[in-house]
Design an enzyme around this catalytic site. Structure first.
Site, PDB file in Angstrom:
ATOM      1  N   CYS A 141       0.827  -1.223   0.000  1.00 34.69           N
ATOM      2  CA  CYS A 141       0.000   0.000   0.000  1.00 34.69           C
ATOM      3  C   CYS A 141       0.856   1.265   0.000  1.00 34.69           C
ATOM      4  CB  CYS A 141      -0.923   0.022   1.200  1.00 34.69           C
ATOM      5  SG  CYS A 141      -2.048  -1.379   1.262  1.00 34.69           S
TER       6      CYS A 141
ATOM      7  N   HIS B 108      -3.287   7.319   2.609  1.00 33.42           N
ATOM      8  CA  HIS B 108      -3.623   6.023   1.999  1.00 33.42           C
ATOM      9  C   HIS B 108      -5.049   5.664   2.418  1.00 33.42           C
ATOM     10  CE1 HIS B 108      -3.889   1.952   0.859  1.00 33.42           C
ATOM     11  NE2 HIS B 108      -3.746   1.471   2.084  1.00 33.42           N
TER      12      HIS B 108
ATOM     13  N   ASN C  37      -9.917  -0.085  -0.380  1.00 34.13           N
ATOM     14  CA  ASN C  37      -8.451  -0.054  -0.329  1.00 34.13           C
ATOM     15  C   ASN C  37      -7.893  -0.657  -1.618  1.00 34.13           C
ATOM     16  OD1 ASN C  37      -5.747  -0.346   0.188  1.00 34.13           O
ATOM     17  ND2 ASN C  37      -6.006  -1.261   2.215  1.00 34.13           N
TER      18      ASN C  37
HETATM   19  N1  ACO Z   1     -18.912  -8.298   8.699  1.00 36.95           N
HETATM   20  C1  ACO Z   1     -19.424  -8.550   9.919  1.00 36.95           C
HETATM   21  N2  ACO Z   1     -18.658  -8.903  10.970  1.00 36.95           N
HETATM   22  C2  ACO Z   1     -17.330  -9.008  10.765  1.00 36.95           C
HETATM   23  C3  ACO Z   1     -16.741  -8.755   9.506  1.00 36.95           C
HETATM   24  C4  ACO Z   1     -17.598  -8.408   8.455  1.00 36.95           C
HETATM   25  N3  ACO Z   1     -17.133  -8.142   7.199  1.00 36.95           N
HETATM   26  N4  ACO Z   1     -15.417  -8.938   9.621  1.00 36.95           N
HETATM   27  C5  ACO Z   1     -15.160  -9.273  10.892  1.00 36.95           C
HETATM   28  N5  ACO Z   1     -16.322  -9.317  11.596  1.00 36.95           N
HETATM   29  C6  ACO Z   1     -16.518  -9.648  12.989  1.00 36.95           C
HETATM   30  C7  ACO Z   1     -15.420 -10.494  13.556  1.00 36.95           C
HETATM   31  O1  ACO Z   1     -15.644 -11.851  13.245  1.00 36.95           O
HETATM   32  C8  ACO Z   1     -15.568 -10.215  15.044  1.00 36.95           C
HETATM   33  O2  ACO Z   1     -16.604 -10.992  15.526  1.00 36.95           O
HETATM   34  P1  ACO Z   1     -16.478 -11.727  16.964  1.00 36.95           P
HETATM   35  O3  ACO Z   1     -16.247 -10.605  17.953  1.00 36.95           O
HETATM   36  O4  ACO Z   1     -17.764 -12.418  17.107  1.00 36.95           O
HETATM   37  O5  ACO Z   1     -15.285 -12.621  16.826  1.00 36.95           O
HETATM   38  C9  ACO Z   1     -16.033  -8.775  15.096  1.00 36.95           C
HETATM   39  O6  ACO Z   1     -16.487  -8.456  13.755  1.00 36.95           O
HETATM   40  C10 ACO Z   1     -14.980  -7.785  15.517  1.00 36.95           C
HETATM   41  O7  ACO Z   1     -13.815  -8.022  14.797  1.00 36.95           O
HETATM   42  P2  ACO Z   1     -12.566  -7.112  15.047  1.00 36.95           P
HETATM   43  O8  ACO Z   1     -11.424  -7.643  14.220  1.00 36.95           O
HETATM   44  O9  ACO Z   1     -12.361  -6.870  16.499  1.00 36.95           O
HETATM   45  O10 ACO Z   1     -13.099  -5.754  14.417  1.00 36.95           O
HETATM   46  P3  ACO Z   1     -12.339  -4.385  14.403  1.00 36.95           P
HETATM   47  O11 ACO Z   1     -13.188  -3.397  15.090  1.00 36.95           O
HETATM   48  O12 ACO Z   1     -10.918  -4.514  14.791  1.00 36.95           O
HETATM   49  O13 ACO Z   1     -12.372  -4.042  12.852  1.00 36.95           O
HETATM   50  C11 ACO Z   1     -10.960  -4.089  10.927  1.00 36.95           C
HETATM   51  C12 ACO Z   1     -11.761  -4.912  11.922  1.00 36.95           C
HETATM   52  C13 ACO Z   1     -11.913  -3.175  10.173  1.00 36.95           C
HETATM   53  C14 ACO Z   1     -10.269  -5.025   9.932  1.00 36.95           C
HETATM   54  C15 ACO Z   1      -9.922  -3.264  11.718  1.00 36.95           C
HETATM   55  O14 ACO Z   1      -9.179  -4.077  12.564  1.00 36.95           O
HETATM   56  C16 ACO Z   1      -9.017  -2.508  10.816  1.00 36.95           C
HETATM   57  O15 ACO Z   1      -9.419  -1.580  10.167  1.00 36.95           O
HETATM   58  N6  ACO Z   1      -7.713  -2.869  10.759  1.00 36.95           N
HETATM   59  C17 ACO Z   1      -6.816  -2.289   9.836  1.00 36.95           C
HETATM   60  C18 ACO Z   1      -6.733  -3.231   8.708  1.00 36.95           C
HETATM   61  C19 ACO Z   1      -6.582  -2.583   7.357  1.00 36.95           C
HETATM   62  O16 ACO Z   1      -7.006  -1.489   7.080  1.00 36.95           O
HETATM   63  N7  ACO Z   1      -5.979  -3.359   6.493  1.00 36.95           N
HETATM   64  C20 ACO Z   1      -5.845  -2.963   5.143  1.00 36.95           C
HETATM   65  C21 ACO Z   1      -4.488  -3.167   4.680  1.00 36.95           C
HETATM   66  S1  ACO Z   1      -3.327  -2.264   5.633  1.00 36.95           S
HETATM   67  C22 ACO Z   1      -3.476  -0.783   5.125  1.00 36.95           C
HETATM   68  O17 ACO Z   1      -3.724  -0.561   3.995  1.00 36.95           O
HETATM   69  C23 ACO Z   1      -3.327   0.295   6.123  1.00 36.95           C
END
Ligand code: ACO
Length: 312
Positions: free
Chosen positions: A113, A239, A269
């Site tokens: 990224c 980004h 993304n």
């Molecule tokens: N729909 C519904 N529920 C979902 C989904 C979905 N698409 N995906 C995950 N969940 C659920 C999980 O299973 C979990 O359920 P559980 O508590 O019953 O186990 C719950 O949602 C919470 O999951 P978390 O991982 O705690 O959610 P979080 O609030 O951390 O959000 C996310 C997840 C959006 C991925 C976040 O961690 C994030 O934004 N991280 C950065 C990742 C990123 O942006 N990566 C891209 C590449 S890196 C970059 O470009 C910067």
């Protein structure tokens, strides 16, 4: 020796996949995706549409925008992490498809990224050394090649597309690519990486935590190095991974949200294409005007991160 931006172009695949479309194929909801990420839709390439196809269209549009042909370009760099072929590079394929007859040097670079910031960093070095008159930078990704529809935690985050920028050397060091910084921490490999079977392995919360540290740090480094403050900056184009990450970075930098360009809602993304697509969107919609100062922080797999300061 500096540079100036003389052309831009972009390409987004026709098919738009909305959050509601995801609701129909997996256990997710528009509400979850919107509140966790800010994403409402993303563009998905056709099965037969390649990274080189998308990059070539964006490149041709940038050439048209600049009033140039490929013969006028002295170097092509493509930031991509998702090429279908291990060789040759997407950059060479773009040159060939556009009919280059000038043996233009062309290569890909992989910064995930942060790839487009790595490309801007290289271009700044080449211009400073007086090595090339015009450089084309392309960010192009087919993230759907890595999307696993059985993994809802990553499938909803990504989209496809390509953007291209053309810079020309200039005697002014206050236009074009003014400053850049790039960094990496391979020790944090486990945060986010591709797998040999073309899937995405991501520790979401840890990736989030590192992103909101690294992007503001790179932005601050650039401001300090360039001797400017946030008041001198017209726009930040972070980004486009996640709206919550962007909000948090803005808060860390004490930068008002109305000067932060958001395209993650419509593009999701697009990794190495993200910032280039965002700038093209801003130009197309009259949001960013010629002469404005833009700060470009980015972060991604590697981990890699960095920032660029550009006068557009
Ligand atoms: N729909 C519904 N529920 C979902 C989904 C979905 N698409 N995906 C995950 N969940 C659920 C999980 O299973 C979990 O359920 P559980 O508590 O019953 O186990 C719950 O949602 C919470 O999951 P978390 O991982 O705690 O959610 P979080 O609030 O951390 O959000 C996310 C997840 C959006 C991925 C976040 O961690 C994030 O934004 N991280 C950065 C990742 C990123 O942006 N990566 C891209 C590449 S890196 C970059 O470009 C910067």
């Amino acid at each position: 020796m500096g540079s100036r931006l003389i052309g831009y172009g972009s390409y987004l695949p026709e098919h738009i996949m909305t959050n509601q479309d995801f609701e129909r194929v997996m256990d997710t909801s528009d509400e979850w995706i919107t509140t966790r990420t800010g994403i409402k839709q993303r563009h998905f390439a056709r099965d037969d549409e390649t990274v080189a196809d998308m990059a070539t269209i964006a490149a041709q549009r940038a050439l048209d925008n600049a009033g140039l042909t490929i013969q006028d370009i002295g170097l092509i760099m493509v930031a991509t992490t998702t090429p279908e072929l291990d060789f040759p590079s997407v950059a060479v394929q773009v040159a060939g498809r556009l009919g280059a007859k000038n043996n233009v040097p062309a290569f890909d670079l992989r910064g995930a990224c942060t790839g487009y910031i790595y490309a801007l960093h290289c271009a700044r070095g080449f211009f400073t050394a007086g090595m090339h008159r015009r450089i084309m930078i392309i960010g192009a990704e087919k993230m759907t090649r890595f999307i696993d529809m059985s993994d809802r935690s990553t499938a909803v985050l990504f989209g496809d597309g390509a953007g291209a920028l053309i810079f020309e050397h200039s005697s002014s060091s206050y236009s074009g690519i003014i400053d850049t910084v790039v960094m990496s921490d391979g020790g944090a490999f486990d945060c986010l990486h591709g797998t040999p079977d073309h899937k995405i392995s991501m520790n979401g919360p840890e990736t989030y935590r590192r992103a909101v540290q690294c992007m503001p740090a790179a932005a601050r480094y650039i401001m300090q190095h360039a001797g400017i403050t946030s008041e001198n900056i017209d726009w930040i184009i972070p980004h486009q991974a996640n709206l919550r990450i962007i909000h948090s970075c803005a808060a860390h930098l004490d930068f008002p949200m109305d000067k932060i360009l958001i395209t993650v809602d419509r593009h999701a993304n697009t990794s190495g294409a993200s910032g280039v697509l965002a700038l093209a969107y801003a130009f197309d919609n009259g949001i960013i005007k010629a002469g404005q100062l833009v700060l470009y922080p980015a972060f991604g797999s590697g981990l890699t991160w960095g920032a660029a300061l550009i006068r557009v």
